[in-house]
Design an enzyme around this catalytic site. Sequence first.
Site: not given
Length: 229
Positions: A17, A93, A130, A162, A173
């Site tokens: 995005k 949001r 990642r 992470r 999420r």
Amino acid sequence: MSSGVRLLVLGKQGAGKGTQAVRIARHSGVPHISTGDMFRAAAASRTPFGLKAKEFMKRGELVPDDIVIGVVAERLAKEDVVDVGFVLDGFPRTRVQAEELQRLLGPGGLDAALDIDVPTDVVIDRISGRRVCRTCGATYHVDKPPKVKWLCDKDGGDVVQREDDQPEAIKRRLELYERETGPLLEFYDGLGLLATVDGVGEPDDVFDRINDGVETVRALRLPSSRGPR
Ligand SMILES: [Zn+2]
């Protein structure tokens, strides 16, 4: 896309995005307004709502809707936006914020709400691949590792995954995102403003699809909202 667009970009984390929002803005010659940058700028230039927002952020609290909307209103009233338009990234949001934004812009004030759609499993693949340097925060990917195995190219620091980027955390999420954004998509669809674009593939191809999607939405709206009254 012709110059002068008023767009907002939606999409889950890992959908590309932000990258695409920057690109559309550059291509159309309009400001890219990301929520994070907007709040930092408002706080730094000490606008009335910027100062209020700063208080909440300092305490690590969520900034309430009316203050968020105030910051957005201040930003959208600036000359650079009024003259040419904007690409909003990270706002709205919630449905309440979306309704307020419509009120702020007035009918015909938004060209399209762009949803960059990437299936959840693709996003999980992207994010869970990642890897991040513990020392400097440089990011790598399992497909694009550092030259020496999992030591940072810049400083030799350990390159690790992470906790936030592990599949279970990503899934949580994404679920939250879908709960929040589902009603937004419905809202914009109801206004005839939603352009859903397939976000899988090369960034160039996605960008072409975005242009087509926005043009389609604009063409459909032309007779009623942009014609003479
Ligand atoms: Zn490093």
